[in-house]
Motif scaffolding. Structure first.
Motif, PDB file in Angstrom:
ATOM      1  N   ALA A  88      47.721  34.313  36.429  1.00 46.04           N
ATOM      2  CA  ALA A  88      48.320  34.007  37.729  1.00 46.04           C
ATOM      3  C   ALA A  88      47.363  34.377  38.861  1.00 46.04           C
ATOM      4  O   ALA A  88      47.173  33.614  39.820  1.00 46.04           O
ATOM      5  N   ASP A 108      44.486  31.857  38.923  1.00 45.56           N
ATOM      6  CA  ASP A 108      44.892  30.540  39.414  1.00 45.56           C
ATOM      7  C   ASP A 108      45.116  30.553  40.922  1.00 45.56           C
ATOM      8  O   ASP A 108      44.768  29.585  41.628  1.00 45.56           O
ATOM      9  N   ALA A 167      50.803  30.826  40.982  1.00 47.63           N
ATOM     10  CA  ALA A 167      51.154  32.102  40.353  1.00 47.63           C
ATOM     11  C   ALA A 167      52.384  31.971  39.472  1.00 47.63           C
ATOM     12  O   ALA A 167      52.478  32.591  38.405  1.00 47.63           O
ATOM     13  N   LYS A 204      53.643  29.401  37.738  1.00 44.92           N
ATOM     14  CA  LYS A 204      53.584  28.629  36.482  1.00 44.92           C
ATOM     15  C   LYS A 204      53.252  29.498  35.275  1.00 44.92           C
ATOM     16  O   LYS A 204      54.021  29.535  34.305  1.00 44.92           O
ATOM     17  N   ALA A 226      53.193  32.857  35.111  1.00 50.35           N
ATOM     18  CA  ALA A 226      54.027  34.053  35.075  1.00 50.35           C
ATOM     19  C   ALA A 226      55.429  33.745  34.554  1.00 50.35           C
ATOM     20  O   ALA A 226      55.962  34.452  33.685  1.00 50.35           O
ATOM     21  N   VAL A 276      59.202  35.791  39.583  1.00 52.64           N
ATOM     22  CA  VAL A 276      58.211  35.635  40.640  1.00 52.64           C
ATOM     23  C   VAL A 276      58.922  35.418  41.975  1.00 52.64           C
ATOM     24  O   VAL A 276      59.749  34.514  42.104  1.00 52.64           O
TER      25      VAL A 276
END
Length: 760
Positions: free
Chosen positions: A94, A97, A151, A153, A155, A162
């Motif tokens: 995350a 990315d 982040a 996707k 996690a 999130v």
């Protein structure tokens, strides 16, 4: 002005289809351009000369990204720890990315040594600290969502919760206003139908207001690319544009009905309605616009642009009422009486009914009426003595928003102050030098990896700040390459919106930092979003009185020109202050004291956002002038016709009371519907404006003003002789213009039966 408006209306009636087409094409073009440009609103606070602005300026060259702040993307697991292998890989992915996402300058991973402070003690909660490479205002909602999704996707695929806070969280947590707008429009439709008695007549103000509002919001969105426009500005423009747009059309359509009832030709009736009531609309709209633009006197860019955006809404509403409405009236023609919901009735009886009894009672007992009004307004204003200006509180947002959930997770695991750390910016006259003890591990651990952070000046400042009561922790000092600029964060023990945090900012600036920089070649400032909001509240508090005086002075001058009296403007100022003071009192009781907070969707008391009272005053003083103009102009018309002072008050109240009440009721529903908005700041505007309009249109306009005017009699129109010689003569509704043109022509487009249906 009457002649100009009359000719304008005749033009719009003659070329009605072209005018309607022009409005539609213009609106479509504005909507298209604004959609292409996208949203660019932001809540960046620029306050020239303040400590927080000096902090931003000090860091602008060496640490430009710091001026954009940081946004936490919070990661939380219900079971296990983020350091567990099944979660840690997703956290690292995350962070990687997000770092690759557009407009991201840097990301600090809570699982690294640099981000260790962003991992909770139980290791179940951590946050990615995201620094943007652009101003948050330059990000669209889609841009912000792209960063958040980067982040989320990996996690969420690993089972991690999130949530996003900070500026990114604000961007993706904007409460929708469509429900509020719909409720306001539906309420207006019901009130207009009851007022006019026909569905077709009801639709006319609604249509003009909606077209005007669409144009307004598009213009605001386009201007947001040239000015710093607050995120709440479009919502305020919606509230004001919808309210005044419907009200201004209501006044003109009502006058058109009166013309039809008196047997005036349909097209002539439209032109006369625009020339007479349209004149009052122009004057009232001009007063509101001047009050809003005068917010620039405060010298606060955020407040200035809010006033300008709201003024755009008023100007567009006036233009729509003067051009679009007469074109639609001409197109509808005699069909305005179609779909009647109230049966046809014979002659009106203006001297009978509830309004007649009310007006007669107020005039007959003016002293008692005035005392009753004061007995209501003064107690409501008492909480005003306890007003404390604060800032927007994320903790008051709905738990359905990611910003609120992120706030709660950070507060529970890292302390509430972590949601809005204070930024201590330092300018060094001579470059920082490592102390002799800079090689020790203890010094490295407390002051960071750069040995220059052990400079005695920085060490003393950091130590003094960290030991100040109310400071929970400080971050390692960061120094630029030249060694002349540094900064560190100080985390308060209290939340960003709490008064204790504001007190801490004041203490750091007034005593802690001055003591630490004595005898040193160093200057330090306290900045960051939290400190900026503290400065904003302080600036507004110091300039509120000046703003009030400016608005009152401008309104006094306008009313003196309109009514050629010094008494009418003076009483208007006093009456408006009473109604606005009472509205402030209710606002403070509901939000600051927390009375009945549950009824408006809040969990507890919240601070009064600093710019709300200032903006409210400008809006409410302008709107109050609207009702003052429509009421007093009717009273003056009857007084000029030869009625005695008391009877002219009764006649004026009979003529305008019903329309003012209908207009105010619409405004109350439009403003009040925004209480459903999830943003506490919008709720404050909704409650404050709705309560003020209720009080002004009932207690003030229908009780206190008539009672006072009945008591003063001919003294209402007092104007010193010397002043009368230099004041230009103007007529708001321009009756003199039509008297000079001869008698009203007989109806040529409506037969007797149709004319009788035009009664309201």
């Amino acid at each position: 002005m009457t002649g100009v408006l009359y000719r304008l209306a005749r033009f719009c009636v003659r070329y009605r289809f072209a005018v309607l087409a022009a409005w539609i094409l213009l609106t479509v073009a504005l909507v298209g351009v604004s959609h292409q440009l996208g949203d660019n609103t932001n809540d960046n606070v620029s306050l020239p000369g303040t400590n927080s602005q000096q902090a931003a300026d000090a860091l602008s060259k060496s640490f430009p990204d710091q001026s954009n702040g940081t946004s936490p993307i919070v990661l939380h697991v219900g079971n296990g720890k983020l350091t567990d292998s099944k979660y840690s890989q997703a956290v690292n992915q995350a962070a990687a990315d997000v770092a690759k996402a557009p407009d991201v300058a840097s990301v600090i991973n809570p699982l690294t040594s640099q981000g260790a402070s962003a991992l909770s003690k139980d290791q179940r909660t951590g946050y990615l600290s995201v620094t943007l490479s652009v101003s948050p205002g330059a990000l669209s909602v889609d841009d912000a969502q792209t960063i958040v999704d980067a982040a989320a996707k990996p996690a969420q695929a690993a089972g991690i919760q999130v949530e996003t806070g900070g500026q990114l969280g604000d961007k993706v947590s904007k409460p929708s206003t469509e429900t509020s707008e719909l409720i306001g429009i539906l309420a207006a439709m019901v009130i207009l139908t009851l007022t006019f008695g026909t569905v077709v007549a009801m639709l006319l103000p609604i249509a003009t207001a909606i077209l005007g509002l669409a144009s307004t919001l598009s213009i605001v969105q386009i201007l947001s690319h040239a000015f710093t426009v607050s995120t709440v500005a479009p919502t305020l423009a919606t509230m004001i544009g919808l309210g005044v747009g419907i009200d201004y059309a209501l006044f003109i359509v009502t006058r058109h009905f009166r013309g039809l009832k008196d047997g005036v030709d349909l097209r002539e009736s439209i032109a006369r309605a625009v020339a007479t009531s349209g004149g009052a609309v122009t004057f009232a709209g001009g007063t509101v616009t001047i009050a809003l633009v005068s917010l620039a006197v405060a010298g606060i860019p955020l407040v200035t642009t809010m006033g300008l955006m709201a003024a755009v809404a008023v100007v567009v509403a006036v233009l729509a009422a003067l051009t679009l409405l007469p074109a639609i009236l001409a197109i509808v023609g005699s069909g305005i009486n179609a779909l009647r919901v109230r049966g046809r009735h014979p002659a009106d009886h203006p001297k009978q009914g509830w309004w007649a009894r009310w007006a007669a009672g107020v005039v007959r007992r003016p002293v008692i009426s005035a005392l009753v009004a004061l007995a209501i307004l003064i107690p409501l204003a008492i909480p005003l003595l306890s007003l404390t200006l604060g800032q927007k509180d994320v903790a008051a947002l709905s738990t359905s928003t990611t910003a609120r959930r992120a706030y709660d997770l950070i507060s529970d695991n890292f302390g509430p102050g972590t949601n809005g750390p204070l930024l201590v910016a330092v300018s060094l006259g001579s470059p920082a030098q490592a102390s002799s003890a800079s090689g020790s591990s203890s010094s490295q651990g407390s002051s960071g990896s750069d040995p220059r952070a052990s400079d005695p000046r920085l060490q003393t400042l950091e130590k003094d700040v960290s030991q100040t009561p109310g400071v929970a922790a400080v971050s390692p000092v960061q120094i630029d390459q030249a060694g002349t600029t540094a900064y560190f964060n100080a985390v308060a023990t209290t939340g960003p919106a709490e008064q204790a945090t504001a007190n801490l900012v004041s203490k750091l600036r007034s005593s802690v930092i001055p003591d630490a920089q004595k005898g040193t070649n160093m200057r330090a400032y306290v900045g960051g979003s939290t400190a900026s909001n503290v400065d904003l509240a302080s600036d507004i508090s110091s300039k509120l009185l000046l703003q009030i005086l400016v608005v009152i002075a401008l309104s006094f001058l306008l009313l003196m020109l309109a009514f050629r009296s010094v008494v009418i403007p003076a009483q208007a100022a006093i009456m408006n202050l009473l109604s606005i003071g009472a509205a402030y009192g209710v606002l403070i009781a509901v939000f600051q004291f927390g009375w009945l907070h549950g009824l408006i969707g809040l969990d507890s008391a919240v601070p009064i956002v600093s710019y709300v009272p200032l903006f409210m005053f400008a809006v409410l003083f302008g709107l109050s002038m609207d009702y003052e103009v429509f009421l007093v102009s009717q009273i003056k018309e009857h007084a000029d016709a030869g009625e005695d002072p008391r009877q002219s008050v009764v006649s004026g109240l009979l003529t305008s009371g019903r329309v003012i009440t209908a207009a105010a009721t619409i405004m109350v529903f439009v403003f009040g519907s925004f209480v459903l908005n999830g943003d506490p700041t919008v709720k404050q505007f909704g409650v404050g404006l709705a309560v003020a309009v209720i009080l002004d249109a009932t207690i003030v306009r229908c009780l206190l003003v008539p009672a006072r005017m009945a008591r003063l009699g001919k003294a209402n129109w007092y104007l010193p002789r010397w002043l009368g010689k230099i004041l230009p003569r103007i007529s708001i509704e321009g009756e003199e213009y039509f008297k000079a043109r001869g008698q009203i022509p007989a109806a040529t487009q409506l037969d007797a039966s149709e004319v009788s249906t035009a009664r309201s």
